[in-house]
Motif scaffolding. Structure first.
Motif, PDB file in Angstrom:
ATOM      1  N   GLN A  25       0.840  -1.191   0.000  1.00  0.00           N
ATOM      2  CA  GLN A  25       0.000   0.000   0.000  1.00  0.00           C
ATOM      3  C   GLN A  25       0.875   1.240   0.000  1.00  0.00           C
ATOM      4  N   VAL A  26       0.369   2.259  -0.679  1.00  0.00           N
ATOM      5  CA  VAL A  26       1.101   3.509  -0.813  1.00  0.00           C
ATOM      6  C   VAL A  26       0.311   4.606  -0.114  1.00  0.00           C
ATOM      7  N   GLY A  27       0.969   5.297   0.791  1.00  0.00           N
ATOM      8  CA  GLY A  27       0.317   6.378   1.518  1.00  0.00           C
ATOM      9  C   GLY A  27       1.042   7.694   1.328  1.00  0.00           C
ATOM     10  N   LYS A  28       0.342   8.788   1.596  1.00  0.00           N
ATOM     11  CA  LYS A  28       0.949  10.109   1.491  1.00  0.00           C
ATOM     12  C   LYS A  28       1.745  10.429   2.735  1.00  0.00           C
ATOM     13  N   LEU A  29       2.866  11.111   2.528  1.00  0.00           N
ATOM     14  CA  LEU A  29       3.709  11.505   3.650  1.00  0.00           C
ATOM     15  C   LEU A  29       2.918  12.388   4.613  1.00  0.00           C
ATOM     16  N   ASN A  30       2.957  12.032   5.875  1.00  0.00           N
ATOM     17  CA  ASN A  30       2.269  12.722   6.974  1.00  0.00           C
ATOM     18  C   ASN A  30       0.756  12.543   6.929  1.00  0.00           C
ATOM     19  N   GLY A  31       0.263  11.716   6.020  1.00  0.00           N
ATOM     20  CA  GLY A  31      -1.166  11.420   5.986  1.00  0.00           C
ATOM     21  C   GLY A  31      -1.464  10.137   6.747  1.00  0.00           C
ATOM     22  N   ASP A  32      -2.744   9.839   6.916  1.00  0.00           N
ATOM     23  CA  ASP A  32      -3.165   8.604   7.580  1.00  0.00           C
ATOM     24  C   ASP A  32      -3.375   7.513   6.540  1.00  0.00           C
ATOM     25  N   LEU A  33      -3.069   6.292   6.923  1.00  0.00           N
ATOM     26  CA  LEU A  33      -3.202   5.161   6.014  1.00  0.00           C
ATOM     27  C   LEU A  33      -3.855   4.001   6.755  1.00  0.00           C
ATOM     28  N   VAL A  34      -4.868   3.395   6.136  1.00  0.00           N
ATOM     29  CA  VAL A  34      -5.580   2.268   6.732  1.00  0.00           C
ATOM     30  C   VAL A  34      -5.100   0.982   6.081  1.00  0.00           C
ATOM     31  N   VAL A  35      -4.593   0.060   6.897  1.00  0.00           N
ATOM     32  CA  VAL A  35      -4.140  -1.249   6.439  1.00  0.00           C
ATOM     33  C   VAL A  35      -5.155  -2.283   6.907  1.00  0.00           C
ATOM     34  N   LYS A  36      -5.572  -3.151   5.999  1.00  0.00           N
ATOM     35  CA  LYS A  36      -6.576  -4.159   6.339  1.00  0.00           C
ATOM     36  C   LYS A  36      -5.931  -5.535   6.355  1.00  0.00           C
ATOM     37  N   CYS A  37      -6.253  -6.305   7.381  1.00  0.00           N
ATOM     38  CA  CYS A  37      -5.802  -7.687   7.487  1.00  0.00           C
ATOM     39  C   CYS A  37      -6.804  -8.581   6.758  1.00  0.00           C
ATOM     40  N   ASN A  38      -6.331  -9.303   5.760  1.00  0.00           N
ATOM     41  CA  ASN A  38      -7.200 -10.160   4.960  1.00  0.00           C
ATOM     42  C   ASN A  38      -7.440 -11.476   5.711  1.00  0.00           C
ATOM     43  N   THR A  39      -8.404 -11.462   6.617  1.00  0.00           N
ATOM     44  CA  THR A  39      -8.695 -12.628   7.442  1.00  0.00           C
ATOM     45  C   THR A  39     -10.127 -12.538   7.950  1.00  0.00           C
ATOM     46  N   SER A  40     -10.645 -13.671   8.371  1.00  0.00           N
ATOM     47  CA  SER A  40     -11.958 -13.686   9.026  1.00  0.00           C
ATOM     48  C   SER A  40     -11.834 -13.568  10.541  1.00  0.00           C
ATOM     49  N   GLU A  41     -10.601 -13.610  11.034  1.00  0.00           N
ATOM     50  CA  GLU A  41     -10.370 -13.441  12.473  1.00  0.00           C
ATOM     51  C   GLU A  41     -10.779 -12.031  12.903  1.00  0.00           C
ATOM     52  N   GLN A  42     -11.421 -11.934  14.034  1.00  0.00           N
ATOM     53  CA  GLN A  42     -11.877 -10.634  14.520  1.00  0.00           C
ATOM     54  C   GLN A  42     -10.870  -9.974  15.453  1.00  0.00           C
ATOM     55  N   GLN A  43     -10.015 -10.766  16.046  1.00  0.00           N
ATOM     56  CA  GLN A  43      -9.014 -10.227  16.963  1.00  0.00           C
ATOM     57  C   GLN A  43      -7.626 -10.599  16.451  1.00  0.00           C
ATOM     58  N   VAL A  44      -6.845  -9.579  16.160  1.00  0.00           N
ATOM     59  CA  VAL A  44      -5.506  -9.809  15.620  1.00  0.00           C
ATOM     60  C   VAL A  44      -4.506  -8.904  16.340  1.00  0.00           C
ATOM     61  N   THR A  45      -3.245  -9.267  16.241  1.00  0.00           N
ATOM     62  CA  THR A  45      -2.151  -8.403  16.705  1.00  0.00           C
ATOM     63  C   THR A  45      -1.307  -8.016  15.504  1.00  0.00           C
ATOM     64  N   TRP A  46      -0.560  -6.929  15.643  1.00  0.00           N
ATOM     65  CA  TRP A  46       0.208  -6.392  14.514  1.00  0.00           C
ATOM     66  C   TRP A  46       1.688  -6.284  14.863  1.00  0.00           C
ATOM     67  N   THR A  47       2.532  -6.484  13.839  1.00  0.00           N
ATOM     68  CA  THR A  47       3.963  -6.209  13.968  1.00  0.00           C
ATOM     69  C   THR A  47       4.401  -5.369  12.772  1.00  0.00           C
ATOM     70  N   GLN A  48       5.463  -4.621  12.971  1.00  0.00           N
ATOM     71  CA  GLN A  48       6.084  -3.854  11.884  1.00  0.00           C
ATOM     72  C   GLN A  48       7.516  -4.341  11.731  1.00  0.00           C
ATOM     73  N   ASN A  49       7.844  -4.854  10.536  1.00  0.00           N
ATOM     74  CA  ASN A  49       9.179  -5.398  10.277  1.00  0.00           C
ATOM     75  C   ASN A  49       9.575  -6.453  11.309  1.00  0.00           C
ATOM     76  N   GLY A  50       8.583  -7.227  11.750  1.00  0.00           N
ATOM     77  CA  GLY A  50       8.851  -8.302  12.697  1.00  0.00           C
ATOM     78  C   GLY A  50       8.912  -7.882  14.137  1.00  0.00           C
ATOM     79  N   GLU A  51       8.789  -6.586  14.408  1.00  0.00           N
ATOM     80  CA  GLU A  51       8.865  -6.093  15.776  1.00  0.00           C
ATOM     81  C   GLU A  51       7.454  -5.978  16.359  1.00  0.00           C
ATOM     82  N   PRO A  52       7.253  -6.462  17.584  1.00  0.00           N
ATOM     83  CA  PRO A  52       5.918  -6.390  18.189  1.00  0.00           C
ATOM     84  C   PRO A  52       5.512  -4.987  18.602  1.00  0.00           C
TER      85      PRO A  52
END
Length: 297
Positions: A25-52
């Motif tokens: 996904q491509v976002g604008k600098l200093n703008g907000d960006l929405v990332v969607k997890c392609n899953t049916s799971e309702q509760q998920v956790t997120w990492t960035q570059n493998g970091e919790p």
């Protein structure tokens, strides 16, 4: 359980890309960006570059993650998890980078509709490319090969007809991702303008009395029939005193030389399209060629 992580005031580069990610996904600098997890799971956790603890200000809600104020430390791989199970990954980059004058060069060896393109780009980038064909259909994305700022990819247009006049150009679209940015470039061209034949083949040298007889064949990659796909040949031969002479031959694949000659080589071009000469064949030493012929008999 959803993870909400505050902004961490230090810099960490995104993981170096080794291949074009299947999802980004491509976002604008200093703008907000929405990332969607392609899953049916309702509760998920997120990492960035493998970091919790991602280096961004995030708002997580169900299967979506909003990155607030996207900046360079916030780019990279965002992965969503159900416990220890990886559900989905999205590579996030910053927009607004269009590479003007990326020095894209395409070359075809004949009129068979296949060609190869090369270009320069950031050393850390990965690319893929696709072709809008002559019939208007869109080709598949092709991963680009290369490194260190030099990239290339090969393409084929199955709808291309070598006997028909080209009425519309092909369009080549490049997409690239560096560690932080999105790169986009497109170019248009006709196959007739990028054809550069391979060197002629089977150059033979035979002494016939006082004349030197030369014969050759078109490049193996050049289309048939010869009457339709004519070639202009350029012979270069070197005299005993080192002087180099050029002779042109059209409509034939043989010629004679009256002068004593040390060595010869040959190239060719399509005389009716873009006048780009093929590479030279290797030098053919006349004395060595005569000796090989004598040994063969």
């Amino acid at each position: 359980m959803l993870v909400l992580v505050g902004l961490v005031l230090c810099l960490a580069p995104a993981d170096a890309l080794t291949a074009f990610p299947p999802k980004f996904q491509v976002g604008k600098l200093n703008g907000d960006l929405v990332v969607k997890c392609n899953t049916s799971e309702q509760q998920v956790t997120w990492t960035q570059n493998g970091e919790p603890e991602p280096m961004a200000e995030l708002v997580a809600e169900g299967q979506t993650l909003t990155i607030l104020g996207l900046d360079l430390p916030a780019v990279g791989n965002y992965s969503c998890w159900a416990g220890t199970v990886l559900l989905d990954t999205t590579y996030v980059v910053v927009s607004g980078t269009r590479e003007e004058g990326m020095n894209v060069s395409c070359q075809a060896e004949s009129y068979r509709g296949s060609f190869r393109c090369s270009w320069t780009g950031p050393r850390s980038a990965v690319f893929h490319a696709r072709l809008t064909r002559s019939d208007g259909s869109l080709g598949e994305w092709v991963p680009a090969a290369g490194c260190c700022g030099q990239f290339s990819a090969s393409f084929a247009d199955p709808s291309f007809c070598p006997f028909a006049e080209e009425l519309r150009p092909l369009q080549l679209q490049l997409e690239g991702l560096s560690d932080t940015s999105y790169l986009n470039f497109s170019t248009h061209f006709f196959v007739r303008d990028i054809v550069r034949p391979d060197p002629p083949q089977e150059l033979t040298v035979q002494q016939r009395g006082e004349q030197l007889h030369l014969a050759w064949a078109p490049p193996a990659s050049w289309p048939l029939p010869k009457s339709y796909f004519a070639l202009l040949y350029r012979l270069q031969y070197e005299l005993p005193n080192g002087t180099q002479v050029v002779k042109y031959v059209e409509g034939a694949e043989e010629t004679q030389l009256q002068e004593r000659t040390r060595r010869v080589r040959i190239s060719c071009q399509d005389p009716y399209a873009n006048p780009t000469w093929s590479p030279w064949s290797t030098w053919q030493d006349v004395n060595a060629a005569q000796q090989r012929r004598l040994r063969a008999h």
